[in-house]
Enzyme design. Structure first.
Site: not given
Ligand code: 0YR
Ligand code: MG
Length: 371
Positions: A174, A203, A205, A305
């Site tokens: 992340k 990622d 988000n 996902h």
């Protein structure tokens, strides 16, 4: 065969290590609102969606299943799943208030339970019913070592362990720290620990704005990042298209999109390089399949996902030629009769009849939330 009961349920299952964070959420439990669909043949199908375990919101999903969709399903033959999918999707009172969010997640759970019954009825794992072959090997990439709340040391150790001890050949981490420079330092540390052969994804988000994503996203190529996931707000097609032109790293998205039309917008705007539908949100196995077809037509790889916690999605990924990979996060594996299993970074072929979604009585007892 007829549906005689649609029984909603809600589970809240603890996540790894007491809690995790990405750039936008901190969670301690994974929510599984869903339903058991009971038939007069004795067969029962299980389907569910995935949430951040906020009971008040999860109960909107279960009440949508029991108050809105159940009356449309009772008395129907569950094996006519595509026809029932359309019946629910185009139901006028529902689509006036729905087509995304709570109604679509409830709808996805129902679709998955119907496919589970259909495969159980023929006594086959769903991947086989969908036309897949046991010869296809599906790669698992691990996200459960890459959380944003981990210190740099723990992040690096965890990613290294997944590769050296668990045999994964790809990991995702992340980004989205208050200072993006810290993200770059963490990426650099992970890349140097895992070596150049392992694939590394990042990622955000949906945390960053376009200028941040252009400035720091253009540095990702230095660390040979395979894809930059959800860099910008979920619905921003034009922003992603601009970013895709500005940086060298491919863009992945789709975990928060609800239908094939949304995916088509991103694909035709050249705003995405990897499609990441989530069956528990985009219309179940039927919806995922349509989006995977779209990926094939546009020559965009499809890498779903995890949101459904792999179980039902693995079957579709095995069977659909547009899919080769599936995210791995093992939070709820112990809840299933036949949990998905990864060895040397590859998924084992499920063997039991159904979609792999049958939840054990134990799990209901331990994690069930009363409705
Ligand atoms: C927390 N995977 C994701 C976690 C994950 C989230 O919401 O589930 O980071 O869904 O982005 O790619
Ligand atoms: Mg993601």
């Amino acid at each position: 065969m007829k549906i005689i009961e649609v029984a909603p349920f809600l589970l809240h299952v603890p996540v790894t290590g007491g809690g995790i964070a990405d750039s936008t959420h901190e969670i301690s439990h994974w929510g599984m609102p869903g339903c058991r669909i009971v038939t007069d043949s004795g067969l029962v199908g299980f389907g569910y969606t995935g949430t951040h375990a906020v009971a008040s919101l999860d109960k909107l999903i279960t009440s949508c299943i029991s108050d809105v969709y159940a009356p449309l399903l009772l008395g129907e033959d569950p094996r006519e799943v595509r026809s029932l999918h359309c019946k629910l999707l185009y139901d006028p009172p529902t689509h006036w208030v729905g087509r995304g969010g709570i109604t679509q997640m409830a709808f996805s759970a129902v679709d998955i339970a119907l496919w589970d019954i259909k495969a159980k009825a023929v006594g086959e794992p769903l991947w086989h019913l969908l036309g897949g072959s046991a010869g296809k090997s599906i790669e698992a990439y691990n996200t459960d070592c890459g959380w944003l709340n981990l210190s740099k040391g723990k992040l690096v150790d965890g990613c290294r362990r997944m590769i050296e001890e668990e045999g994964f050949s790809a990991v995702k981490m992340k980004v989205g720290k208050p200072d993006p420079k810290e993200d770059l330092e963490r990426i650099e540390a992970v890349r140097s620990a895992i070596g150049s052969k392992v694939r590394l994804m990042v990622d955000a988000n949906a945390k960053w704005d376009l200028p941040t994503a252009i400035q720091y996203g253009s540095r990702l190529a230095d660390f040979d990042v395979t894809w930059f996931e959800e860099p910008l707000w979920h619905d921003d097609v034009r922003g992603h298209a601009k970013l895709a032109k500005a940086i060298d790293t491919p863009i992945a998205l789709g975990e928060l999109l609800y239908n094939r039309h949304q995916f088509l917008e991103f694909a035709t705007a050249e705003a995405v390089h990897y499609l990441q539908p989530d069956a528990s949100r985009c219309g179940g196995i039927t919806g995922l399949w349509e989006i995977a077809d779209l990926g094939l037509v546009h020559n965009i790889p499809v890498s779903p996902h995890h949101g459904d916690m792999m179980q039902a999605q693995l079957h579709a990924v095995i069977a659909h030629s547009g899919c080769e990979q599936l995210e791995f996060i093992p939070w709820t594996l112990h809840c299933f009769e036949e949990p998905v299993c990864v060895k040397d970074g590859r998924y084992r072929m499920p063997e039991q009849p159904g979609a792999g979604t049958t939840i054990t009585p134990d799990c209901f007892e331990k994690y069930g939330i009363s409705l």
